[in-house]
Design a protein around this motif. Sequence first.
Motif, PDB file in Angstrom:
ATOM      1  N   ARG A 225     -31.333 -78.470  33.338  1.00 21.82           N
ATOM      2  CA  ARG A 225     -32.407 -78.656  33.908  1.00 21.82           C
ATOM      3  C   ARG A 225     -32.433 -79.597  35.136  1.00 21.82           C
ATOM      4  NH1 ARG A 225     -38.495 -78.726  31.452  1.00 21.82           N
ATOM      5  NH2 ARG A 225     -39.674 -78.917  33.357  1.00 21.82           N
ATOM      6  N   ALA A 226     -31.924 -80.685  35.182  1.00 20.04           N
ATOM      7  CA  ALA A 226     -31.629 -82.016  35.986  1.00 20.04           C
ATOM      8  C   ALA A 226     -30.641 -81.435  37.035  1.00 20.04           C
ATOM      9  CB  ALA A 226     -31.159 -83.054  35.182  1.00 20.04           C
ATOM     10  N   LEU A 227     -29.643 -80.779  36.626  1.00 14.56           N
ATOM     11  CA  LEU A 227     -28.814 -80.120  37.672  1.00 14.56           C
ATOM     12  C   LEU A 227     -29.476 -79.231  38.571  1.00 14.56           C
ATOM     13  CD1 LEU A 227     -25.706 -79.951  38.336  1.00 14.56           C
ATOM     14  CD2 LEU A 227     -25.512 -78.006  37.141  1.00 14.56           C
ATOM     15  N   ALA A 228     -30.301 -78.083  38.044  1.00 17.55           N
ATOM     16  CA  ALA A 228     -30.775 -77.093  38.603  1.00 17.55           C
ATOM     17  C   ALA A 228     -32.016 -77.766  39.719  1.00 17.55           C
ATOM     18  CB  ALA A 228     -31.703 -76.322  37.672  1.00 17.55           C
ATOM     19  N   GLU A 229     -32.635 -78.841  39.159  1.00 22.88           N
ATOM     20  CA  GLU A 229     -33.879 -79.495  39.815  1.00 22.88           C
ATOM     21  C   GLU A 229     -33.283 -80.337  41.010  1.00 22.88           C
ATOM     22  OE1 GLU A 229     -36.354 -81.161  36.892  1.00 22.88           O
ATOM     23  OE2 GLU A 229     -37.246 -79.350  36.371  1.00 22.88           O
ATOM     24  N   LYS A 230     -32.402 -81.131  40.720  1.00 25.31           N
ATOM     25  CA  LYS A 230     -31.679 -81.850  41.847  1.00 25.31           C
ATOM     26  C   LYS A 230     -31.154 -81.046  42.677  1.00 25.31           C
ATOM     27  CE  LYS A 230     -29.093 -86.206  42.282  1.00 25.31           C
ATOM     28  NZ  LYS A 230     -28.122 -87.163  41.510  1.00 25.31           N
ATOM     29  N   GLY A 231     -30.364 -80.008  42.382  1.00 27.90           N
ATOM     30  CA  GLY A 231     -29.614 -79.100  43.324  1.00 27.90           C
ATOM     31  C   GLY A 231     -30.324 -78.157  44.005  1.00 27.90           C
ATOM     32  N   GLN A 232     -31.576 -77.993  43.427  1.00 33.36           N
ATOM     33  CA  GLN A 232     -32.586 -76.953  43.717  1.00 33.36           C
ATOM     34  C   GLN A 232     -31.579 -75.537  43.733  1.00 33.36           C
ATOM     35  OE1 GLN A 232     -35.954 -76.362  44.678  1.00 33.36           O
ATOM     36  NE2 GLN A 232     -35.977 -78.242  43.005  1.00 33.36           N
ATOM     37  N   ILE A 233     -31.154 -75.302  42.347  1.00 33.76           N
ATOM     38  CA  ILE A 233     -30.275 -74.107  42.328  1.00 33.76           C
ATOM     39  C   ILE A 233     -31.188 -73.235  41.267  1.00 33.76           C
ATOM     40  CG2 ILE A 233     -28.119 -73.313  41.585  1.00 33.76           C
ATOM     41  CD1 ILE A 233     -27.256 -76.188  42.008  1.00 33.76           C
TER      42      ILE A 233
END
Lengths: 562, 165
Positions: A225-233
Amino acid sequence: MTAKMKGAAMVIAALEQEKVDTVFGYPGGAVLPLYDQLFHSRIRHILTRHEQGAVHAADGYARAGGRVGVVFATSGPGATNLVTGIANAYMDSVPLVIITGQVATRLLGTDSFQEADITGITLPITKHNYLIQEIAQLPQALAEAFHIAGTGRCGPVLIDIPKDIFEQEGRFDYPRQVDIPGYKPTYEGHPGQINRAVKAIRDARKPVIFAGGGVIRSGASQELRALAEKGQIPVTLSLMGLGAIPGDHPLFLGMPGMHGTVAANYALSQSDLIVAIGVRFDDRVTGRLDSFGKGAKIIHIDIDPAEIGKNIKVDIPIVGDVSRVLKAMIQRLQPGDTESWRQQTETWRREHPLRWEEQAGSPLKPQYVIREICRAAGEEAIITTDVGQHQMWTAQHYCFKEPGTLISSGGLGTMGFGFPAAIGAKLARPEKQVFCIAGDGSFQMNVQELATAVSNGIDVKVAIINNGCLGMVRQWQELFFEGRYSYSSLAGSPDFVKLAQAYGATGLRAATPEEVPGVLEQALKTPGPVIMDFVVEAEENVYPMVAPNRPIHEIMTGGNQE
Amino acid sequence: MKHVLAVLVENKPGVLTRVAGLFSRRGFNIENIAVGETVDPGISRMTITVSGDDTTIEQMVKQLNKLINVLKVSDLSREPTVVRELMLIKVHAEANTRSDIQQIVETFRAKVVDVSLESMIIEVTGNDEKLEAIKLLLQHYGILEIARTGKVALSRGSKVIKENP
């Protein structure tokens, strides 16, 4: 600690050392000495009514509890009855230790009574297996089995123990640490590859995260979730990954593949960077391989090096534990410019929602039942499924919000998995509400486990999506075999309400939309196992659908879709 | 393309079955396989000759590495290697052809290891090309039977293949 003890006692002692509190099994001739030892033990044994039920229950127990599931069965037919369940656990990377009895060593290889070469039979469907030929091998084999099953890419390990070895005495030194020269899983991702991946994400304009069961198994949903949110992916999750990020998260596009959403399939098809995390590019996801992810770079993170490059050519391979790799990536991540891509995926999602046709007075729709179960069961409930249409409707319409809340037979596609798996899941997590969403065909494949649930007072709620046929087979016959419904009707099935009652469980039925909420409410109020028979429209098909071996952007949305 | 894989395995019952089963169920082709003990009696060395494109070979190596009893897999085709195989050929030979055959044997630095009134057994060691060449010549006299060991191989120089530490 060194002590002389019998082989059977060694097994129980090893289980105690491994802090096993529950075993699923079925006794028989070759395991009598083991069961005699178990009689004196504090380990709880759940007697299923078929060995297949035992191994699926241990599977559900392992997945729900995040630990190694343990199964006992006897030689010959006892062992061969486990085969489907072992293959199921192998395909879905579930940690199991299976102890089978074998005929006595002097009878081995003579086609003696209840002899079957179960190590030979399970060679391709176990992570490893052992045939114990001397008592001295047993302690080491037990310790290795737990180590191998529960580390690296998890999987089932079988130990076949001849009856005389259960009764022989030997020294028991249970190894505290296991060192297996040929088994060294890689947990840390290669820093250079992680840097390349981070750079690729920064440079991508149309990235999509495609994550699966590896995220659940690694306990990496927060990192995901952090990866998706930080990268807006945007994120798409395979069946095995559902729940890894909440189903109502703004970046979530739904499940991809054969019955995936339009948004997920379009995103994978048009992406310039697929970040594949703990997935194995199953054909049900990729569709036609040569057109999958054509314009995209592919980053593949997986603990099993053999999965990388197996089906899909990968640009940036990272072998390691998903959670550790993602942690390292997030630290260094610099978001790229994904704004217009995000708008695009959002448009797809808005324009192509999952929908079905429903009018006043129309027959009960399965999709509606699934959504009602989702509403009634609560966010933290564990859902198990069987395999077929009801499984796909569950994947599509149930909003999974927590990792590990869906337990389904993904790789092998085993009908009959859901109900015993629910029994195992409930025993692992007694505080959780556990629902099995089943088909009328699937449920009958392990219906005998009703006795297990009733006799042990196991509080599972079974929702049968009853369309009177093998729905997915029927759907394929309609779409690809010109409507020749060859043996896919299940006419002659029992009255599931009466069947539940015959076993001493509660049976409820709903045949109209109005009855559904009441039945669910009643089921939740009733202690112990409850069977709910939801009589739904027989001709309802699962859409969207991509025909087998077609590119995943060629989506059939069906008559009742846009 | 052909590759020669050197596979170090634990010397335990059933390991050959695990390796052979892996190849057959995943549709990999084994051309031949030779197994024997290494310096360490607990470890056997399998020399497996396989064919396939790079992706297939990569999968083979990875899948072999997943077997718990497999300690090390090396693709010897990537480096200079000595590859040898031993072949026994029983060839039809009578008084009038025996000396011709003897000449062939000498030319190939092979050995006659058995003679009868109507046959000879020739022992020859070498790489594929050499074995095929002598076989072709001896066919002229009538080959009665052939037995081959399968290839074994070592990489040239002082480098050795060891199990992973």
